[in-house]
Design an enzyme around this catalytic site. Sequence first.
Site, PDB file in Angstrom:
ATOM      1  CE  LYS A 252      -4.023  -1.792   2.526  1.00 18.49           C
ATOM      2  NZ  LYS A 252      -5.055  -1.587   1.488  1.00 18.49           N
ATOM      3  NE  ARG A 326     -10.728  -9.503  -2.940  1.00 15.66           N
ATOM      4  CZ  ARG A 326     -11.086  -8.581  -3.826  1.00 15.66           C
ATOM      5  NH1 ARG A 326     -11.382  -8.926  -5.064  1.00 15.66           N
ATOM      6  NH2 ARG A 326     -11.142  -7.315  -3.481  1.00 15.66           N
TER       7      ARG A 326
HETATM    8  N1  BES Z   1      -8.392  -3.858   3.822  1.00 15.98           N
HETATM    9  C1  BES Z   1      -8.470  -3.383   2.488  1.00 15.98           C
HETATM   10  C2  BES Z   1      -9.769  -2.622   2.206  1.00 15.98           C
HETATM   11  C3  BES Z   1      -9.918  -1.300   2.913  1.00 15.98           C
HETATM   12  C4  BES Z   1      -9.478  -0.137   2.325  1.00 15.98           C
HETATM   13  C5  BES Z   1     -10.557  -1.231   4.135  1.00 15.98           C
HETATM   14  C6  BES Z   1      -9.624   1.068   2.974  1.00 15.98           C
HETATM   15  C7  BES Z   1     -10.714  -0.021   4.781  1.00 15.98           C
HETATM   16  C8  BES Z   1     -10.241   1.134   4.190  1.00 15.98           C
HETATM   17  C9  BES Z   1      -8.406  -4.542   1.515  1.00 15.98           C
HETATM   18  O1  BES Z   1      -7.634  -5.613   1.900  1.00 15.98           O
HETATM   19  C10 BES Z   1      -7.810  -3.989   0.256  1.00 15.98           C
HETATM   20  O2  BES Z   1      -6.687  -3.590   0.291  1.00 15.98           O
HETATM   21  N2  BES Z   1      -8.590  -3.988  -0.818  1.00 15.98           N
HETATM   22  C11 BES Z   1      -8.181  -3.455  -2.051  1.00 15.98           C
HETATM   23  C12 BES Z   1      -8.670  -4.385  -3.116  1.00 15.98           C
HETATM   24  C13 BES Z   1      -8.063  -4.154  -4.458  1.00 15.98           C
HETATM   25  C14 BES Z   1      -6.596  -4.511  -4.455  1.00 15.98           C
HETATM   26  C15 BES Z   1      -8.794  -4.985  -5.483  1.00 15.98           C
HETATM   27  C16 BES Z   1      -8.781  -2.063  -2.229  1.00 15.98           C
HETATM   28  O3  BES Z   1      -9.909  -1.834  -1.775  1.00 15.98           O
HETATM   29  O4  BES Z   1      -8.104  -1.204  -2.774  1.00 15.98           O
HETATM   30 ZN    ZN Z   2      -5.583  -5.395   1.425  1.00 16.44          ZN
END
Ligand code: BES
Ligand code: ZN
Length: 479
Positions: A252, A326
């Site tokens: 991230k 997921r």
């Molecule tokens: N934990 C995150 C989702 C999230 C983002 C929760 C911001 C709370 C606040 C999840 O694991 C994630 O990183 N999802 C990605 C998915 C993408 C790579 C398809 C996202 O939402 O960007």
């Molecule tokens: Zn994630």
Amino acid sequence: MNLTLKNQPLSAIDAELTVLFLTEETLETSEYKELLAKTGFKASQDTFTILHESGLVVCGVENYGSTALRSAAAVVVKKVKGYKYSSLKLSQYYLKNVAALVEGFVMGAYSFEMYKSETCEVSLKEIIFSSDDYNNESADFSAIEKAFNDALITATATNFTRELVNMTPQDMTPEVMAEVAETLATTNGLECDVLDEKALEFENMNAMLAVGRASINKPRLIHLAYKPDNTLKTVSLIGKGLTYDSGGLSLKPAASMVTMKMDKAGACAVLGMMKAVSELKLPIEVHGFIGAAENMVDGSAYKPDDVLTARNGKTIEVRNTDAEGRLVLADVLAYAQDTVTSDFIFDYATLTGACMVALGPYTTGMMGHSNHLKHNILKANAHSGELVGSLPFNDHLKKLIKSEIADVCNIASKPYGGAITAALFLDNFITDEMKSKWMHFDIAGPAYTESPWDVFGHGGTGAGVRMTVKFLESLSEKK
Ligand code: BES
Ligand code: ZN
Ligand code: ZN
């Protein structure tokens, strides 16, 4: 701080302050109208004034509905905490709002102080509810008492969830989360089973293991069970418990990583739900399954391009290691369905940023196949204080998670509809029998806040707990 209910008129109760909730209409006929006019008080929602000489606290409400009163109660307790008063009393505002007031006070009073070296001493020790009703509704005391006690249990369980969410990743590791579950099991008479890495390997939980592999804090699957004597239904509740989500090798950006301690909010909500149902003694068998892991990087990290074989035998092409929740849920959902035959299976996860784009930051996204079940959940949720919105599946979005080399891909090939494509990914791990009994709740938006909204200050909100307790209560009422 203690909340109590007394079967006594307000005037017979001894307290330093009396709380009054006034609408524009009731302000007009209030005995304090002139006095309040001098302070400039207007009865709009959440306006607050304190008349020290009269021992009176007044808060404006838009109407005498649950949302307005919950919010106003939170305002009152937050403000009064800043003074040196030790006790508050109030009358009822209709039986239907007892729960909202209790929630407003209990959840509004919560603050997270675990990491402060100096905590401020709060003088306010007691909030006393009289059985009197401000609007002269006459309600059976036993009905008020039940609403009061049940709401106190649910609101306290919600704060329990918030406290766990707020804990830092170095303190709340998968192993510590398992210890929390074991302690809860001991105090609340639950069964608890914890699977460590070896047990997870034995159970073929390869997707979950891959996510947790690069962390020194190894993954745990936690299974809690509440089994009362006479049960009407059996329900499985699944929680995403990423004690930290760095994104893994698909790292991230720095700004997005901050707050990712909250990626365990689904798991913490399930812990709060288990606490609540066991204290409410609902006649429902409830199983909580938590996939706890930390998504980190080192030489052993799972990679974009890997293909994982999940517990149910399906192969998953990894194209983004940040879509890890997921993968954990895939295995935990399969494990839950193999272990327990249930009437409903619900999962809770801070799964996608896309869900916030779709619904805004305050609303939980609800996804599943059964419109009938969605309807029943929304009906039960109507006065819970939580916001829930349904996002619809369709076959076109389903095609976006097809993989050229495996059964399914962990991200979609197009950027829009990410909350739904994530849910459609999970659908691969729901058996045909359970399709109409499964519901997925994406709590990425409402689970955590950095700016105050509703009854919440900074931090975890306990999203999912009140909504689910309401649904389980609705099952208990049906014979
Ligand atoms: N934990 C995150 C989702 C999230 C983002 C929760 C911001 C709370 C606040 C999840 O694991 C994630 O990183 N999802 C990605 C998915 C993408 C790579 C398809 C996202 O939402 O960007
Ligand atoms: Zn994630
Ligand atoms: Zn995540």
